[in-house]
Design an enzyme around this catalytic site. Structure first.
Site, mmCIF file in Angstrom:
data_model
loop_
_atom_site.group_PDB
_atom_site.id
_atom_site.type_symbol
_atom_site.label_atom_id
_atom_site.label_comp_id
_atom_site.label_asym_id
_atom_site.label_seq_id
_atom_site.Cartn_x
_atom_site.Cartn_y
_atom_site.Cartn_z
ATOM 1 C CG ASP A 39 -11.785 11.434 127.961
ATOM 2 O OD1 ASP A 39 -12.452 10.410 127.734
ATOM 3 O OD2 ASP A 39 -10.538 11.474 127.868
ATOM 4 C CG ASN A 41 -6.581 10.348 127.729
ATOM 5 O OD1 ASN A 41 -7.731 10.470 128.173
ATOM 6 N ND2 ASN A 41 -5.580 9.897 128.471
ATOM 7 C CG ASP A 43 -8.806 8.313 130.099
ATOM 8 O OD1 ASP A 43 -7.838 8.339 130.877
ATOM 9 O OD2 ASP A 43 -9.662 9.234 130.033
ATOM 10 C CG ASP A 47 -7.393 14.396 129.679
ATOM 11 O OD1 ASP A 47 -7.814 13.321 129.230
ATOM 12 O OD2 ASP A 47 -7.441 15.478 129.055
ATOM 13 C CG ASP A 116 -8.258 21.896 145.790
ATOM 14 O OD1 ASP A 116 -9.413 21.784 145.336
ATOM 15 O OD2 ASP A 116 -8.004 22.042 147.006
ATOM 16 C CG ASP A 223 -9.305 19.969 150.883
ATOM 17 O OD1 ASP A 223 -10.386 20.120 150.327
ATOM 18 O OD2 ASP A 223 -9.026 18.993 151.604
ATOM 19 C CD GLU A 292 -13.514 22.787 151.958
ATOM 20 O OE1 GLU A 292 -12.479 22.116 152.102
ATOM 21 O OE2 GLU A 292 -14.585 22.296 151.547
ATOM 22 C CG HIS A 364 -15.449 19.580 144.436
ATOM 23 N ND1 HIS A 364 -15.104 20.836 144.909
ATOM 24 C CD2 HIS A 364 -14.823 18.713 145.240
ATOM 25 C CE1 HIS A 364 -14.302 20.717 145.934
ATOM 26 N NE2 HIS A 364 -14.117 19.437 146.166
ATOM 27 C CG ASP A 365 -16.928 19.115 148.467
ATOM 28 O OD1 ASP A 365 -16.130 19.852 149.065
ATOM 29 O OD2 ASP A 365 -16.593 18.057 147.882
HETATM 30 O O1 TEU Z 1 -14.216 19.212 151.671
HETATM 31 C C1 TEU Z 1 -14.363 19.178 153.078
HETATM 32 C C2 TEU Z 1 -15.751 18.867 153.414
HETATM 33 O O2 TEU Z 1 -16.200 18.995 154.507
HETATM 34 C C3 TEU Z 1 -16.528 18.363 152.244
HETATM 35 O O3 TEU Z 1 -15.985 17.072 152.087
HETATM 36 C C4 TEU Z 1 -17.967 18.348 152.418
HETATM 37 O O4 TEU Z 1 -18.360 19.276 153.369
HETATM 38 C C5 TEU Z 1 -18.367 16.938 152.780
HETATM 39 O O5 TEU Z 1 -19.170 16.577 151.722
HETATM 40 C C6 TEU Z 1 -18.905 16.780 154.118
HETATM 41 O O6 TEU Z 1 -20.225 16.317 154.055
HETATM 42 C C7 TEU Z 1 -12.894 19.168 151.172
HETATM 43 C C8 TEU Z 1 -12.991 18.885 149.688
HETATM 44 O O7 TEU Z 1 -13.701 19.946 149.054
HETATM 45 C C9 TEU Z 1 -13.691 17.561 149.514
HETATM 46 O O8 TEU Z 1 -13.937 17.274 148.133
HETATM 47 C C10 TEU Z 1 -12.818 16.480 150.122
HETATM 48 O O9 TEU Z 1 -13.507 15.240 150.048
HETATM 49 C C11 TEU Z 1 -12.494 16.796 151.585
HETATM 50 O O10 TEU Z 1 -12.129 18.144 151.823
HETATM 51 C C12 TEU Z 1 -11.312 15.957 152.053
HETATM 52 O O11 TEU Z 1 -10.161 16.420 151.393
#
Ligand code: TEU
Length: 606
Positions: A39, A41, A43, A47, A116, A223, A292, A364-365
């Protein structure tokens, strides 16, 4: 301009259109989730200026490129994966000037920036979608619009065109009063799917991609790119439309059926990817395209990443990160190592002679792999298992991806209450499964979330042990958007960068090994003792050099499996151990007994 020398990669790899071998064949990519990285700034949100301020840290780690999760203008329904303007930066992250400054500074450090690209869908607040709501507009079929089911009142309960469910809960169809029709959204209702059958859509995307590449970025992470081609019949109708609803028996436990079988790896995917490559990347060099790859098998990965097919450089596959979930996201179980090994072996084998592999366990997923597959019960086991998992992944053939905090040994969030979560997928799933479909109790679902919620990987990066871990200043007067993990005192960059025994230092060694050792970057891959339930062992061979990787993926002291042991019967010579997460003398004495201590991992030149 100090760009690090790229280590030459033997021609055995392949080119991505550039004269020399692709830079990414012996590179390591670092994923930043901007909202949680730094972060700048005060908030409470990460960023671009914050990221720029931390580039020296990434240069110290030794990574070659950054994959930046979306920073475009967005209503933030899905934390930026719902884009309302592809050619602007969302004010929460900064400005286009801040983006240019980040790219410029990164390039000075020899680090590429990969953005992305979210083009299976836009935000419902994107101008394209708003225009498309008018049936008479030139953009009327830029999205998947369909009338209510025959015989039903539009907008009424059950009038959706079929029974598909969105990934983030509810129907995959949302009724639009203005147009009087439904639009398809594979994800949230604020993420309408673009109609890639329409060439105007495709070329608008390609124009935008060229705009960013001309601005100086170095490629894209794409994505859900393998969802862009939907399966339709000769009349352009979706499956089930002509027979009314997809039969009820197709609906899952939550009352919906998934659209993914009709959108994953669809009939025109190769055609669209080749068209994108021709319209955007032909003639460009030194870029990276990584898609992806939902629904992509190892064999299809080989086809899509074979440079002769001019589609993508690499893909993220999903088989290996689903081996403990038997297809059901919220029912995560205990890892059975042979299943993970077989998934990794399949991926490696498929691209043994052409095509390429991405290597990841974290993003991140996904929940943090260390919490999922390692042992965080003590500090010692957390550190040792973090290093073991890292060595196992990084010694495969392909391009490794390090997700922010993975290099520190960060762990799952440890949340226990629903109000601690922010991810719409987690929150919607709780309500749909516990309250609507009643297929899980609240207690059981909170346990599931604590293990697999995406928020587990989205807690703020832990820079130091101050109040907000150095992510947001302690005196900012605002809380970070998502709670900082309670273990920031034990796990933070400040404490690790200078510590030669830290997880950070170990990642730095692994990254350096990929830069300097041909066998690591382009040697063949052969697994041994594949059925062993505790030890993962494999060979990397190039010319007359052979590297044996051995990892005890368990908290117990184990016997070396037979094939592995037979390769070590002469005992270990210390100068042939390229890297290990244990003291060499301890390792040598264990191997001499045909054993390995818990979470021991090493690479040995045989
Ligand atoms: O992810 C696709 C996707 O299938 C994931 O969201 C994950 O497998 C999901 O948690 C299903 O249970 C991409 C991005 O990485 C994700 O962050 C996005 O939310 C999604 O697409 C929609 O853009």
């Amino acid at each position: 301009m100090t760009t690090r020398q790229r280590h030459h990669v033997p021609d055995a790899i392949h080119t991505n259109g550039s004269a020399s071998n692709p830079w990414w064949a012996n590179a390591v990519v670092y994923q930043i989730y901007p909202r949680s990285f730094q972060d700048g700034n005060a908030d409470g949100y990460g960023d671009l200026k914050g990221i720029t301020s931390r580039l020296d840290y990434l240069a110290e780690l030794g990574i070659d490129a950054i994959w930046l999760s979306p920073v475009y203008r967005s209503p933030q329904d899905d934390n930026g994966y719902d884009i309302s303007d592809y050619r602007d930066i969302d004010p929460m992250f900064g400005t286009l000037d801040d983006m240019d400054a980040l790219v410029s500074r990164a390039h000075e450090l020899g680090i590429k920036i990969v953005m992305d690209l979210v083009v299976n869908h836009t935000s419902d607040e994107h101008a394209w979608f708003q225009a498309s709501r008018d049936k008479t507009s030139p953009k009327s079929d830029w999205y998947w619009w369909r009338p209510a089911r025959e015989g039903c009142v539009p907008g009424s309960e059950g009038a959706e065109p079929n029974r598909w469910g969105g990934t983030f809960g509810g129907s995959a169809w949302e009724y639009d009063e203005e147009r009087g029709e439904y639009y398809l959204h594979t994800f949230s209702r604020k993420q309408p799917d673009l109609n890639w059958e329409n060439p105007e859509v495709r070329h608008a995307v390609y124009d935008m991609m060229n705009w960013w590449l001309d601005r100086g970025i170095d490629g894209f992470r794409m994505d859900v790119i393998t969802l862009i081609s939907k399966t339709i019949d000769a009349n352009g109708r979706l499956p089930g439309e002509s027979q009314g609803l997809i039969p009820d028996e197709a609906a899952g436990e939550e009352g919906y059926s998934s659209p993914w079988p009709f959108s994953m790896d669809g009939p025109r995917l190769d055609e669209f990817l080749q068209e994108m490559r021709a319209e955007v990347f032909e003639g460009r060099t030194d870029y990276l395209t990584v898609g992806e790859g939902q629904g992509i098998s190892p064999v299809r990965n080989e086809h899509i990443t074979d440079p002769a097919n001019k589609e993508l450089d690499m893909l993220f596959l999903f088989d290996h990160v689903g081996v403990d979930q038997d297809g059901a996201k919220w029912n995560i179980g205990q890892l059975q190592l042979p299943e993970l090994k077989r998934a990794m072996v399949d991926q490696q084998t498929a691209v043994a002679s052409k095509g390429w592999a991405s290597l990841y366990f974290n993003n991140h997923d996904q929940p943090r792999a260390l919490s999922r597959w390692g042992d965080t019960s003590t500090e010692e086991s957390r550190v040792k298992s973090a290093k073991a998992i890292a060595l196992m992944l990084h010694m495969h053939r392909g391009t490794p991806y390090v997700y922010q905090g993975e290099e520190l040994g960060m762990t799952n969030a440890g949340f226990t209450a629903l109000d601690q979560y922010r991810d719409l997928e987690s929150i919607n799933a709780f309500h749909q499964r516990v309250e609507d479909a009643k297929v899980q109790s609240a207690e059981s679902m909170l346990d599931s979330l604590s293990k697999v919620s995406r928020d587990n990987s989205r807690t703020p990066m832990q820079w130091d042990d101050s109040r907000y871990a150095g992510f947001t200043p302690a005196d900012a007067g605002v809380e970070p958007w998502l709670a900082v993990n309670g273990n920031k005192a034990e796990i933070n960059a400040e404490g690790e960068v200078a510590d030669p025994e830290s997880v950070f230092a170990f990642y730095r060694k692994l990254i350096a090994l990929r830069h300097t050792d041909d066998v690591v970057s382009s040697g063949s891959f052969t697994a041994i003792d594949v059925d062993d339930a505790k030890v993962y062992a494999f060979l990397r061979v190039l010319g007359d050099r052979r590297l044996l990787t051995v990892v005890n993926m368990s908290s117990e002291r184990v016997s070396l499996p037979v094939e592995t042991y037979l390769r070590l019967t002469d005992g270990l010579e210390a100068d042939k151990v390229l890297i290990a997460n244990v003291d060499i003398d301890d390792l040598t004495s264990s191997v001499a007994k045909g054993e390995l201590s818990a979470w021991s991992a090493f690479v040995y030149e045989i």
